[in-house]
Design a protein around this motif. Structure first.
Motif, PDB file in Angstrom:
ATOM      1  N   TYR A  20       0.840  -1.201   0.000  1.00 47.13           N
ATOM      2  CA  TYR A  20       0.000   0.000   0.000  1.00 47.13           C
ATOM      3  C   TYR A  20       0.878   1.256   0.000  1.00 47.13           C
ATOM      4  CZ  TYR A  20      -4.276  -2.674   0.614  1.00 47.13           C
ATOM      5  OH  TYR A  20      -5.322  -3.535   0.421  1.00 47.13           O
ATOM      6  N   SER A  21       0.277   2.359  -0.386  1.00 50.48           N
ATOM      7  CA  SER A  21       1.036   3.600  -0.591  1.00 50.48           C
ATOM      8  C   SER A  21       1.212   4.374   0.709  1.00 50.48           C
ATOM      9  CB  SER A  21       0.352   4.477  -1.643  1.00 50.48           C
ATOM     10  OG  SER A  21      -0.996   4.719  -1.295  1.00 50.48           O
ATOM     11  N   THR A  22       1.882   3.766   1.669  1.00 53.89           N
ATOM     12  CA  THR A  22       2.215   4.457   2.903  1.00 53.89           C
ATOM     13  C   THR A  22       3.362   5.432   2.638  1.00 53.89           C
ATOM     14  OG1 THR A  22       3.839   2.793   3.540  1.00 53.89           O
ATOM     15  CG2 THR A  22       1.560   2.417   4.230  1.00 53.89           C
ATOM     16  N   ALA A  23       3.597   6.318   3.604  1.00 55.95           N
ATOM     17  CA  ALA A  23       4.696   7.267   3.458  1.00 55.95           C
ATOM     18  C   ALA A  23       6.034   6.537   3.332  1.00 55.95           C
ATOM     19  CB  ALA A  23       4.717   8.221   4.649  1.00 55.95           C
ATOM     20  N   HIS A  82       6.550   3.506   2.164  1.00 55.79           N
ATOM     21  CA  HIS A  82       6.641   2.845   0.853  1.00 55.79           C
ATOM     22  C   HIS A  82       6.959   3.860  -0.246  1.00 55.79           C
ATOM     23  CE1 HIS A  82       4.614   0.047  -2.340  1.00 55.79           C
ATOM     24  NE2 HIS A  82       5.922   0.165  -2.520  1.00 55.79           N
ATOM     25  N   LEU A  83       6.296   5.005  -0.216  1.00 59.68           N
ATOM     26  CA  LEU A  83       6.543   6.023  -1.234  1.00 59.68           C
ATOM     27  C   LEU A  83       7.971   6.539  -1.150  1.00 59.68           C
ATOM     28  CD1 LEU A  83       3.174   7.990  -1.066  1.00 59.68           C
ATOM     29  CD2 LEU A  83       3.934   6.440  -2.881  1.00 59.68           C
ATOM     30  N   ALA A  84       8.503   6.681   0.062  1.00 61.13           N
ATOM     31  CA  ALA A  84       9.880   7.139   0.227  1.00 61.13           C
ATOM     32  C   ALA A  84      10.856   6.115  -0.350  1.00 61.13           C
ATOM     33  CB  ALA A  84      10.178   7.384   1.697  1.00 61.13           C
ATOM     34  N   ALA A  85      10.611   4.840  -0.089  1.00 67.67           N
ATOM     35  CA  ALA A  85      11.477   3.790  -0.630  1.00 67.67           C
ATOM     36  C   ALA A  85      11.362   3.710  -2.146  1.00 67.67           C
ATOM     37  CB  ALA A  85      11.116   2.447  -0.002  1.00 67.67           C
ATOM     38  N   LEU A  86      10.158   3.887  -2.645  1.00 68.72           N
ATOM     39  CA  LEU A  86       9.931   3.854  -4.091  1.00 68.72           C
ATOM     40  C   LEU A  86      10.681   4.985  -4.779  1.00 68.72           C
ATOM     41  CD1 LEU A  86       8.330   2.480  -6.398  1.00 68.72           C
ATOM     42  CD2 LEU A  86       6.406   3.978  -5.824  1.00 68.72           C
ATOM     43  N   ASN A  87      10.644   6.168  -4.196  1.00 65.67           N
ATOM     44  CA  ASN A  87      11.347   7.314  -4.779  1.00 65.67           C
ATOM     45  C   ASN A  87      12.859   7.174  -4.659  1.00 65.67           C
ATOM     46  OD1 ASN A  87       9.040   8.727  -5.630  1.00 65.67           O
ATOM     47  ND2 ASN A  87       8.706   9.547  -3.581  1.00 65.67           N
ATOM     48  N   ALA A  88      13.307   6.497  -3.603  1.00 63.96           N
ATOM     49  CA  ALA A  88      14.751   6.334  -3.400  1.00 63.96           C
ATOM     50  C   ALA A  88      15.337   5.250  -4.297  1.00 63.96           C
ATOM     51  CB  ALA A  88      15.028   6.005  -1.935  1.00 63.96           C
ATOM     52  N   HIS A  89      14.607   4.164  -4.489  1.00 67.09           N
ATOM     53  CA  HIS A  89      15.159   2.999  -5.184  1.00 67.09           C
ATOM     54  C   HIS A  89      14.535   2.755  -6.555  1.00 67.09           C
ATOM     55  CE1 HIS A  89      17.205   1.869  -1.475  1.00 67.09           C
ATOM     56  NE2 HIS A  89      16.065   2.034  -0.825  1.00 67.09           N
ATOM     57  N   PHE A 126       0.033   2.274 -12.144  1.00 66.02           N
ATOM     58  CA  PHE A 126      -0.359   3.135 -11.034  1.00 66.02           C
ATOM     59  C   PHE A 126       0.519   4.378 -11.030  1.00 66.02           C
ATOM     60  CE2 PHE A 126      -3.055   0.584  -7.905  1.00 66.02           C
ATOM     61  CZ  PHE A 126      -3.500  -0.294  -8.884  1.00 66.02           C
ATOM     62  N   ALA A 127      -0.092   5.538 -10.883  1.00 63.41           N
ATOM     63  CA  ALA A 127       0.599   6.816 -11.058  1.00 63.41           C
ATOM     64  C   ALA A 127       1.836   6.979 -10.168  1.00 63.41           C
ATOM     65  CB  ALA A 127      -0.374   7.970 -10.833  1.00 63.41           C
ATOM     66  N   PRO A 128       1.795   6.690  -8.876  1.00 66.88           N
ATOM     67  CA  PRO A 128       3.006   6.894  -8.071  1.00 66.88           C
ATOM     68  C   PRO A 128       4.206   6.081  -8.561  1.00 66.88           C
ATOM     69  CG  PRO A 128       1.090   6.652  -6.659  1.00 66.88           C
ATOM     70  CD  PRO A 128       0.648   6.284  -8.046  1.00 66.88           C
TER      71      PRO A 128
END
Length: 206
Positions: free
Chosen positions: A171-174, A176-183, A193-195
């Motif tokens: 799920y798009s928790t803070a 998860h989004l931080a890890a997604l943007n970092a890696h 999915f947009a994010p």
């Protein structure tokens, strides 16, 4: 004169009701899991409820009981590649149809949690908003789908530990989004999915 013999009517065969529910429609990663369950009225399962209202330990305890005591059950996984190809709504409907068609014995009536029904079902069907709090067979399906998907996400954590899939299940928790943007996204992220698309695009700029 003898009284006419009473007419013995055959007892009507009880309808086989299949409950259908999904887990993982909203996350950014992993498959969507869909389950269909036909409960056996002669083998009651105490403690059924909407899977979201149960603890993880209780869901895990109910999971094998449902599989053992149900007349029929099926769990279908629709993988990320198919989700991205046909979108999450159609992927969910496809999983529901596959799960129902795989039941043996088949259902006489399908009850689906939500307000939409998949096409191509082999019998009558009803959409029930909040059905996972109303219909025991949907409760059972919600538990099977939730437990199956959570186990998969814990397994994905072993492959991709820096995303924290064991905690947020995609799920798009803070975090998860931080890890997604970092890696950037991994192969199990849903590019439709947009994010995920945004994170992938940002990573490509560097």
């Amino acid at each position: 004169m003898n009284a006419p013999a009473a007419t013995v009517r055959p007892r009507a065969k009880p309808r086989l009701i299949a409950g259908v529910d999904e887990a993982g429609r909203g996350p950014l990663a992993g498959p969507v899991a869909v389950a269909a369950v036909i409960l056996n009225p002669r083998r009651r399962i105490e403690g059924l409820d909407d899977s979201k209202k149960l603890t993880e330990a209780r869901r895990e305890a109910l999971f094998p009981l449902i599989q053992e005591r149900a007349l029929a059950w099926r769990i279908e996984l629709v993988e990320v590649e198919e989700i991205d190809r046909i979108n999450i709504f159609h992927a969910t409907m496809t999983g529901m149809r596959r799960a129902v068609l795989a039941l043996n014995p088949g259902a006489d009536l399908v009850r689906v949690d939500g307000n939409r029904l998949p096409s191509g079902l082999p019998c009558a069907a009803q959409a029930l908003v909040g059905g996972d709090a109303l219909e025991p067979s949907i409760m059972a399906a919600s538990i099977l789908a939730k437990v199956a998907r959570d186990r998969i996400m814990r397994g994905l954590h072993e492959q991709y530990p820096h995303y924290g899939f064991d905690q947020h299940k995609g799920y798009s928790t803070a975090a998860h989004l931080a890890a997604l943007n970092a890696h950037g996204p991994c192969p199990q992220h849903r590019r439709s999915f947009a994010p995920v698309r945004i994170a992938e695009g940002q990573l490509a700029l560097f």
